[in-house]
Write a protein that holds these residues in place. Structure first.
Motif, short mmCIF file in Angstrom:
data_model
loop_
_atom_site.label_atom_id
_atom_site.label_comp_id
_atom_site.label_asym_id
_atom_site.label_seq_id
_atom_site.Cartn_x
_atom_site.Cartn_y
_atom_site.Cartn_z
N SER A 173 -16.84 -8.24 -1.27
CA SER A 173 -16.16 -7.69 -0.10
C SER A 173 -14.75 -8.26 0.04
O SER A 173 -13.82 -7.55 0.47
N ALA A 174 -14.56 -9.52 -0.31
CA ALA A 174 -13.22 -10.11 -0.22
C ALA A 174 -12.27 -9.47 -1.23
O ALA A 174 -11.11 -9.20 -0.91
N VAL A 175 -12.76 -9.21 -2.42
CA VAL A 175 -11.94 -8.54 -3.43
C VAL A 175 -11.59 -7.13 -2.96
O VAL A 175 -10.44 -6.69 -3.07
N ALA A 176 -12.58 -6.44 -2.41
CA ALA A 176 -12.35 -5.07 -1.92
C ALA A 176 -11.27 -5.05 -0.85
O ALA A 176 -10.41 -4.15 -0.83
N GLY A 177 -11.29 -6.03 0.03
CA GLY A 177 -10.28 -6.10 1.07
C GLY A 177 -8.88 -6.29 0.51
O GLY A 177 -7.91 -5.71 1.01
N LEU A 178 -8.78 -7.09 -0.54
CA LEU A 178 -7.47 -7.37 -1.13
C LEU A 178 -6.89 -6.18 -1.89
O LEU A 178 -5.67 -6.04 -1.99
N VAL A 179 -7.76 -5.32 -2.42
CA VAL A 179 -7.27 -4.20 -3.23
C VAL A 179 -7.35 -2.87 -2.48
O VAL A 179 -7.17 -1.80 -3.08
N GLY A 180 -7.62 -2.92 -1.19
CA GLY A 180 -7.62 -1.70 -0.39
C GLY A 180 -8.84 -0.83 -0.52
O GLY A 180 -8.78 0.38 -0.28
#
Length: 257
Positions: A173-180
């Protein structure tokens, strides 16, 4: 004389009829997945010199995929066998190192599963086998492997629970937030608990070549391999503590059994 456009139109019609036939023939396979198999096979054989034979080749390949398709989770080992075979097909030749890591995570899961309720053990092993299939070029869409893998599994009719485990594994989820891609990841429920912790533990304690490692060693390897600007590395500053907590909770359970 038949024109090229007419030949293409006739081929399209034959493929459409074939798809309808195969959907009826394999009614336990989601129609969207039958369509995906057909399009993949058609692209593979599109350059054949004799286009009349393409539907035959396509039908043969789709039937092979359908015969290997999983049944429901209630059959236990059938699910994990399908997951293993799917991961092998998608990763072994194209991404051998990723396949080695995947096999190591699955071995870890078979060991860790004993701390879970009986009805969750097979889910852990199956999820371990397919957690990284989104890296395969065939499935790549958004570029976020956890999301691409989960969407493929959903199209394949795999349970929402496994799809959610794959979508959110190891702090995705943190990666998803960073890449939109946070909205995309929210298509899948993040079900917190022992099963989720156990998958994170298995992933975070297995090295890139499938060897057991410590979570500290795994995090150091990720940082070194990817570099500081990679979203996966940047995400560690956001939820690295959550990953460590999941590992510690599972480790405590293992020590009790």
């Amino acid at each position: 004389m038949t024109t090229t456009a007419e030949v293409a139109s006739q081929a399209d019609e034959r493929i459409r009829r074939l798809e309808s036939q195969l959907v009826r023939e394999y009614d336990d396979v989601p129609p969207s997945l039958v369509h995906e198999w057909i399009e993949r096979a058609r692209a593979r054989f599109g350059g054949a010199r004799v286009q009349e034979y393409v539907p035959l080749f396509v039908a043969r390949e789709v039937r092979a995929s359908a015969r290997a398709f999983p049944v429901t989770e209630t059959t236990g080992s059938t699910l994990s066998s399908w997951a293993r075979n799917t991961a092998r097909r998608l990763l072994a030749a194209e991404l051998p190192r990723r396949w080695a890591h995947t096999a190591g995570v699955a071995r870890r899961a078979e060991h860790v599963a004993r701390v879970l309720p009986e009805d969750e053990r097979e889910l852990l092993v199956a999820a371990a086998w397919v957690h990284d299939i989104g890296y395969a070029a065939e499935l790549k869409d958004t570029g976020l492997h956890s999301l691409d893998g989960a969407r493929y599994l959903r199209r394949a009719g795999v349970s929402d629970r496994i799809c959610g485990l794959v979508a959110h594994h190891s702090g995705a989820s943190a990666v998803a937030g960073l890449v939109g891609l946070a909205d995309g990841l929210r298509e899948f429920a993040d079900q917190r608990g022992r099963l989720r912790d156990a998958l994170w533990y298995c992933d975070m304690s297995t090295g890139p070549d499938g060897q057991p490692t410590t979570v500290q060693g795994r995090l150091a390897e990720i940082r070194q391999r990817r570099g500081p600007e990679d979203p996966v590395v940047r995400a560690l500053a956001i939820n690295g503590a959550e990953r460590l907590a999941a590992v510690r909770r599972t480790h405590r359970l293992l020590r009790r059994t």
